[in-house]
Design a protein around this motif. Structure first.
Motif, short mmCIF file in Angstrom:
data_model
loop_
_atom_site.label_atom_id
_atom_site.label_comp_id
_atom_site.label_asym_id
_atom_site.label_seq_id
_atom_site.Cartn_x
_atom_site.Cartn_y
_atom_site.Cartn_z
N SER A 126 0.84 -1.07 0.14
CA SER A 126 0.07 -0.06 -0.10
C SER A 126 0.84 1.11 0.06
N TYR A 127 0.32 2.51 -0.42
CA TYR A 127 0.88 3.54 -0.32
C TYR A 127 1.61 4.12 1.25
N ALA A 128 0.84 3.63 2.14
CA ALA A 128 1.44 3.65 3.55
C ALA A 128 2.52 3.03 3.98
N GLU A 129 2.54 1.59 3.46
CA GLU A 129 3.63 0.74 3.60
C GLU A 129 4.71 1.23 2.89
N ILE A 130 4.68 1.74 1.75
CA ILE A 130 5.87 2.36 0.83
C ILE A 130 6.23 3.39 1.49
N ALA A 131 5.53 4.52 1.85
CA ALA A 131 5.89 5.52 2.66
C ALA A 131 6.77 5.27 3.83
N GLU A 132 6.07 4.34 4.61
CA GLU A 132 6.86 3.70 5.95
C GLU A 132 8.46 3.40 5.58
N GLN A 133 8.67 2.49 4.67
CA GLN A 133 9.90 1.95 4.13
C GLN A 133 10.93 2.82 3.39
N THR A 134 10.27 3.99 2.60
CA THR A 134 10.96 4.80 2.01
C THR A 134 11.31 6.22 2.88
N GLY A 135 10.38 6.48 3.98
CA GLY A 135 10.69 7.52 4.76
C GLY A 135 10.01 8.76 3.78
N LEU A 136 9.25 8.61 2.99
CA LEU A 136 8.56 9.74 2.45
C LEU A 136 7.03 9.71 2.96
N SER A 137 6.32 10.70 2.75
CA SER A 137 5.00 10.81 3.06
C SER A 137 4.31 10.19 2.10
N VAL A 138 2.94 9.77 2.49
CA VAL A 138 2.07 8.83 1.73
C VAL A 138 1.65 9.82 0.26
N ARG A 139 1.63 11.13 0.66
CA ARG A 139 1.39 12.13 -0.84
C ARG A 139 2.77 12.00 -1.55
N GLY A 140 3.78 12.00 -0.99
CA GLY A 140 5.11 11.90 -1.79
C GLY A 140 5.18 10.55 -2.53
N VAL A 141 4.49 9.57 -1.94
CA VAL A 141 4.49 8.32 -2.83
C VAL A 141 3.64 8.36 -3.85
N GLU A 142 2.45 8.74 -3.63
CA GLU A 142 1.54 9.11 -4.40
C GLU A 142 2.13 10.05 -5.95
N LYS A 143 2.86 10.97 -5.58
CA LYS A 143 3.36 11.67 -6.63
C LYS A 143 4.40 10.81 -7.36
N GLN A 144 5.44 9.83 -6.72
CA GLN A 144 5.97 9.24 -7.47
C GLN A 144 5.43 8.29 -8.35
N MET A 145 4.26 7.85 -7.81
CA MET A 145 3.56 6.56 -8.80
C MET A 145 3.07 7.60 -9.87
N SER A 146 2.62 8.75 -9.88
CA SER A 146 2.17 9.40 -10.85
C SER A 146 3.11 9.77 -12.01
N ARG A 147 4.44 10.15 -11.46
CA ARG A 147 5.35 10.43 -12.31
C ARG A 147 5.80 9.08 -13.26
#
Length: 184
Positions: A151-172
């Motif tokens: 999930s975005y939350a799990e990825i955010a936890e692993q990468t140190g990004l915010s959930v919004r940052g993960v969403e932005k990376q997925m969009s890119r």
């Protein structure tokens, strides 16, 4: 019925050490086991099935009880990472075991159109090339979400990004992949 953690780690039923002294506080580890087991089982069961998940959780805590490492500051974080690593190890082991039992697609589906098979292989090769054009962080986030099912939350936890940052990376990633595939 499985033995209590203390018994598996060299303790008798009264919690007395039957082997050599362990550096960890057994009570803290057992409390962490009771607290985090349900969430670890849910997380791992989504990816491995309930039976494998139970084995992985038990394996993590038995290893922790028998470990000779120094005191662990963040026990719950350590347990989450260890469980995820155990899941990855299981997947790697299964991949190694099945590497030589692979049957080519053509052997399984002999009636398929050869042209369609070649086109599918070509699309896959173009997708692979497009993935390698992405920045490493963007590629890892895309693969974690789409391939591993995090999930975005799990990825955010692993990468140190915010959930919004993960969403932005997925969009890119999605935009870049669409652009790269359209170019080819």
């Amino acid at each position: 019925m499985t033995k209590p953690l203390a018994a598996q780690a060299g303790h008798d039923s009264h919690g007395q050490n039957t082997e050599q002294a362990l550096p960890h506080d057994v009570a803290a580890i057992e409390a962490e086991f009771r607290r985090s087991r349900p969430s670890l089982l849910r997380k791992l069961a989504r990816k491995t099935g309930l039976t494998q998940a139970e084995d992985l959780v038990q394996q993590v805590f038995v290893r922790l009880m028998t470990s000779r490492q120094r005191q662990i500051e963040n026990l719950s974080g350590y347990v989450r990472v260890a469980a995820d690593n155990a899941r990855k190890d299981l997947i790697r082991q299964e991949l190694r075991q099945h590497r030589y039992s692979h049957e080519p697609f053509e052997d399984i589906h002999p009636g398929c159109d050869l042209q369609a098979q070649l086109e599918a292989r070509d699309r896959l090769a173009r997708l692979e090339q497009a993935l390698f054009r992405l920045k490493p962080l963007t590629r890892n986030i895309f693969l974690a979400r789409r391939l591993d099912g995090y999930s975005y939350a799990e990825i955010a936890e692993q990468t140190g990004l915010s959930v919004r940052g993960v969403e932005k990376q997925m969009s890119r990633a999605l935009k870049a992949l669409a652009r790269h595939l359209a170019e080819d």
